[in-house]
Design a protein around this motif. Structure first.
Motif, PDB file in Angstrom:
ATOM      1  N   ARG A   3       0.855  -1.187   0.000  1.00  0.00           N
ATOM      2  CA  ARG A   3       0.000   0.000   0.000  1.00  0.00           C
ATOM      3  C   ARG A   3       0.892   1.239   0.000  1.00  0.00           C
ATOM      4  O   ARG A   3       1.841   1.324   0.775  1.00  0.00           O
ATOM      5  CB  ARG A   3      -0.916   0.019   1.212  1.00  0.00           C
ATOM      6  CG  ARG A   3      -1.967  -1.058   1.149  1.00  0.00           C
ATOM      7  CD  ARG A   3      -3.001  -0.823   2.249  1.00  0.00           C
ATOM      8  NE  ARG A   3      -4.011  -1.839   2.176  1.00  0.00           N
ATOM      9  CZ  ARG A   3      -5.145  -1.723   1.497  1.00  0.00           C
ATOM     10  NH1 ARG A   3      -5.393  -0.608   0.832  1.00  0.00           N
ATOM     11  NH2 ARG A   3      -6.027  -2.696   1.475  1.00  0.00           N
ATOM     12  N   VAL A   4       0.553   2.189  -0.898  1.00  0.00           N
ATOM     13  CA  VAL A   4       1.287   3.443  -0.982  1.00  0.00           C
ATOM     14  C   VAL A   4       0.288   4.584  -1.131  1.00  0.00           C
ATOM     15  O   VAL A   4      -0.858   4.373  -1.520  1.00  0.00           O
ATOM     16  CB  VAL A   4       2.267   3.465  -2.188  1.00  0.00           C
ATOM     17  CG1 VAL A   4       3.322   2.382  -2.044  1.00  0.00           C
ATOM     18  CG2 VAL A   4       1.530   3.340  -3.491  1.00  0.00           C
ATOM     19  N   GLU A   5       0.742   5.769  -0.837  1.00  0.00           N
ATOM     20  CA  GLU A   5      -0.068   6.949  -1.092  1.00  0.00           C
ATOM     21  C   GLU A   5       0.375   7.532  -2.419  1.00  0.00           C
ATOM     22  O   GLU A   5       1.564   7.600  -2.717  1.00  0.00           O
ATOM     23  CB  GLU A   5       0.117   7.984   0.019  1.00  0.00           C
ATOM     24  CG  GLU A   5      -0.567   7.583   1.308  1.00  0.00           C
ATOM     25  CD  GLU A   5      -0.599   8.718   2.323  1.00  0.00           C
ATOM     26  OE1 GLU A   5      -0.614   9.891   1.904  1.00  0.00           O
ATOM     27  OE2 GLU A   5      -0.606   8.407   3.513  1.00  0.00           O
ATOM     28  N   ALA A   6      -0.600   7.934  -3.207  1.00  0.00           N
ATOM     29  CA  ALA A   6      -0.310   8.529  -4.511  1.00  0.00           C
ATOM     30  C   ALA A   6      -0.970   9.896  -4.584  1.00  0.00           C
ATOM     31  O   ALA A   6      -1.971  10.151  -3.909  1.00  0.00           O
ATOM     32  CB  ALA A   6      -0.839   7.626  -5.628  1.00  0.00           C
ATOM     33  N   GLU A   7      -0.400  10.772  -5.404  1.00  0.00           N
ATOM     34  CA  GLU A   7      -0.992  12.083  -5.631  1.00  0.00           C
ATOM     35  C   GLU A   7      -1.948  11.976  -6.816  1.00  0.00           C
ATOM     36  O   GLU A   7      -1.580  11.469  -7.869  1.00  0.00           O
ATOM     37  CB  GLU A   7       0.088  13.103  -5.954  1.00  0.00           C
ATOM     38  CG  GLU A   7       1.058  13.359  -4.825  1.00  0.00           C
ATOM     39  CD  GLU A   7       2.190  14.263  -5.277  1.00  0.00           C
ATOM     40  OE1 GLU A   7       2.074  15.484  -5.090  1.00  0.00           O
ATOM     41  OE2 GLU A   7       3.162  13.720  -5.842  1.00  0.00           O
ATOM     42  N   LEU A   8      -3.159  12.483  -6.640  1.00  0.00           N
ATOM     43  CA  LEU A   8      -4.176  12.432  -7.682  1.00  0.00           C
ATOM     44  C   LEU A   8      -4.317  13.825  -8.290  1.00  0.00           C
ATOM     45  O   LEU A   8      -4.657  14.777  -7.606  1.00  0.00           O
ATOM     46  CB  LEU A   8      -5.510  11.968  -7.085  1.00  0.00           C
ATOM     47  CG  LEU A   8      -6.683  11.818  -8.030  1.00  0.00           C
ATOM     48  CD1 LEU A   8      -6.392  10.752  -9.095  1.00  0.00           C
ATOM     49  CD2 LEU A   8      -7.935  11.454  -7.245  1.00  0.00           C
ATOM     50  N   PHE A   9      -4.043  13.930  -9.601  1.00  0.00           N
ATOM     51  CA  PHE A   9      -4.054  15.221 -10.287  1.00  0.00           C
ATOM     52  C   PHE A   9      -5.349  15.482 -11.041  1.00  0.00           C
ATOM     53  O   PHE A   9      -5.590  16.595 -11.503  1.00  0.00           O
ATOM     54  CB  PHE A   9      -2.875  15.311 -11.261  1.00  0.00           C
ATOM     55  CG  PHE A   9      -1.549  15.364 -10.561  1.00  0.00           C
ATOM     56  CD1 PHE A   9      -0.971  16.571 -10.198  1.00  0.00           C
ATOM     57  CD2 PHE A   9      -0.864  14.202 -10.257  1.00  0.00           C
ATOM     58  CE1 PHE A   9       0.248  16.618  -9.544  1.00  0.00           C
ATOM     59  CE2 PHE A   9       0.354  14.230  -9.608  1.00  0.00           C
ATOM     60  CZ  PHE A   9       0.917  15.448  -9.252  1.00  0.00           C
TER      61      PHE A   9
END
Length: 88
Positions: A3-9
């Motif tokens: 599990r990772v955090e991603a930036e949503l554009f």
């Protein structure tokens, strides 16, 4: 699985622009069913070429390219809105 955090554009639709950790540039997340449709569309082009039906192949390829152009435009717009240079 990790599990990772991603930036949503962009919104989280079928072709969300996201940046994963440790990546300089965002990418496009394509849902599995949408990826399958892209592959099927390309297969139509190949099959039409194999049959020698170049007009049909050209038309199918044009539709495929228009879809990819729209995806690329969405990507470029997302980067521009967030002050990120294009990687190309």
């Amino acid at each position: 699985m990790k599990r990772v955090e991603a930036e949503l554009f962009t919104d989280g639709g079928n072709d969300a622009v996201v940046r994963l950790p440790d990546r300089r540039f965002p990418g496009v997340l394509i849902q599995g069913d949408s990826l399958h449709i892209l592959r099927s569309d390309l297969a139509e082009v190949v099959e039409a070429c194999e049959r020698g039906e170049l007009a049909e192949a050209r038309e199918s390829a044009g539709l495929l390219m228009a879809g990819l152009d729209a995806l690329l435009a969405r990507y470029a717009t997302a980067l521009e809105e967030h002050g990120i240079p294009r990687p190309y």
